[in-house]
Design an enzyme around this catalytic site. Structure first.
Site, PDB file in Angstrom:
ATOM      1  N   HIS A   1      59.023  65.697  -6.097  1.00  0.00           N
ATOM      2  CA  HIS A   1      60.197  64.825  -5.982  1.00  0.00           C
ATOM      3  C   HIS A   1      60.762  64.628  -7.386  1.00  0.00           C
ATOM      4  O   HIS A   1      61.252  65.564  -7.991  1.00  0.00           O
ATOM      5  CB  HIS A   1      59.756  63.506  -5.334  1.00  0.00           C
ATOM      6  CG  HIS A   1      60.879  62.646  -4.866  1.00  0.00           C
ATOM      7  ND1 HIS A   1      60.677  61.413  -4.297  1.00  0.00           N
ATOM      8  CD2 HIS A   1      62.212  62.821  -4.894  1.00  0.00           C
ATOM      9  CE1 HIS A   1      61.846  60.873  -3.989  1.00  0.00           C
ATOM     10  NE2 HIS A   1      62.788  61.707  -4.352  1.00  0.00           N
TER      11      HIS A   1
ATOM     12  N   ASP B   1      71.388  56.577  -7.514  1.00  0.00           N
ATOM     13  CA  ASP B   1      70.122  57.277  -7.350  1.00  0.00           C
ATOM     14  C   ASP B   1      69.448  57.402  -8.717  1.00  0.00           C
ATOM     15  O   ASP B   1      69.130  56.401  -9.339  1.00  0.00           O
ATOM     16  CB  ASP B   1      70.358  58.636  -6.687  1.00  0.00           C
ATOM     17  CG  ASP B   1      69.148  59.134  -5.916  1.00  0.00           C
ATOM     18  OD1 ASP B   1      68.065  59.190  -6.515  1.00  0.00           O
ATOM     19  OD2 ASP B   1      69.279  59.467  -4.719  1.00  0.00           O
ATOM     20  N   ASN B   2      69.281  58.601  -9.228  1.00  0.00           N
ATOM     21  CA  ASN B   2      68.575  58.771 -10.494  1.00  0.00           C
ATOM     22  C   ASN B   2      69.475  58.537 -11.703  1.00  0.00           C
ATOM     23  O   ASN B   2      70.700  58.582 -11.613  1.00  0.00           O
ATOM     24  CB  ASN B   2      67.950  60.159 -10.562  1.00  0.00           C
ATOM     25  CG  ASN B   2      66.684  60.233  -9.738  1.00  0.00           C
ATOM     26  OD1 ASN B   2      65.782  59.429  -9.919  1.00  0.00           O
ATOM     27  ND2 ASN B   2      66.617  61.182  -8.826  1.00  0.00           N
TER      28      ASN B   2
END
Length: 293
Positions: free
Chosen positions: A54, A206-207
């Site tokens: 991931h 998100d990231n």
């Protein structure tokens, strides 16, 4: 100029899976005129048949320029961190698996920043691994946290987060940035002092990547997260890339750098700028390498 990629995430939170093959790791040389992903050979005592990678973080030891990869792995629905050393041009040597109740109590954690080779921060994106998670989302319960890991101790570093997702660190190592995906904000924590700021961005972050030359923060976002799980190729999930300048100030500047309705790029999760180019990754779709204007 090397970018590391993980592929093959499957059987994850009900999101679409297009392959049940084990996950793989790749390296991409962005200095090459035509960058082409090269599969990394993985050596060591890691069960590659259940490898389900991931989030990734990279740590470079300045003493000898050795490169280490920290990879979140979800074998058999578990969550753990695999630590590798990058050797030669195409090999990862597995050194260690890190697992701890604080890191897996909340089921999953996403991208995390290096601090030193043996110390890191990680986010937990949920409090319950059962259907009770949906209740905490509906009630907007801020029960998620950031965990600090070291061989000597593992502890909660900060709490009060609805759903901690991406995480990164400022160039001077003073601030920790965390995307609270359900609260549509980026939280800024000052290390040691525990101060918290919030930069509302109006989308599901998100990231997080940090430009270590300028300090700008790059976020990948989901304009409509419901489209991720329902996944309709005729109405696919879109992608947004946002940049925040002067994030630790009274007047941070938020700009949209890339936006697509999903017909070019579905479900963007991470964007890394390098030398006037931008490399964008996704949950289950392709990667995109483009020039910045």
């Amino acid at each position: 100029g090397l970018a590391f990629l993980s592929t093959g995430l499957h059987d994850y939170l009900g999101l679409p899976s297009f392959s049940n093959e084990p996950g793989k790791m790749y390296v991409l040389d962005l200095l090459h005129p035509k960058p082409t992903p090269v599969e990394l050979q993985i050596k060591g005592e890691l069960d590659l048949s259940s490898f389900n990678p991931h989030g990734i973080s990279v740590y470079t030891n300045e003493a000898d320029d050795s490169i280490y990869l920290f990879v979140v792995n979800h074998p058999q629905q578990k969550s753990q961190v695999e630590i590798f050393r990058f050797v030669g041009e195409d090999t990862l040597v597995h050194l260690k698996t890190v697992a701890h109740p604080l890191l897996i109590r909340y089921l999953l954690y996403n991208k995390f920043p290096w601090f030193t080779f043996k110390h890191f921060y990680a986010t937990n994106d949920r409090y319950f691994s059962s259907t009770l998670h949906l209740l905490t989302v509906i009630l907007s319960m801020p029960w998620c946290n950031i965990v600090y890991y070291s061989p000597e101790e593992v502890r909660e570093a900060a709490g009060g987060i609805q759903s901690g997702n991406g995480i990164n660190i400022s160039p001077d190592k003073r601030y920790i940035y965390v995307s609270d995906i359900l609260d549509h904000e980026v939280d800024v924590f000052e290390r040691l002092d525990g101060e918290q700021l919030s930069v509302p961005v109006g989308t599901l972050c998100d990231n997080i990547e940090v430009d270590h030359m300028t300090g700008d923060v790059w976020l990948c976002c989901h304009p409509d997260a419901t489209k991720l799980s329902s996944f309709d190729p005729k109405d696919p999930p879109g992608s947004e890339i946002i940049k925040i300048k002067n994030i630790v100030s009274d007047q941070p500047v938020v700009t949209l750098e890339y936006g697509d309705d999903g017909h070019e790029l579905m479900g963007s999760t991470v964007a890394a700028p390098y030398e006037g180019k931008l490399l964008i990754g996704t949950i289950f779709h392709k990667a995109l390498y483009c020039a910045l204007k």
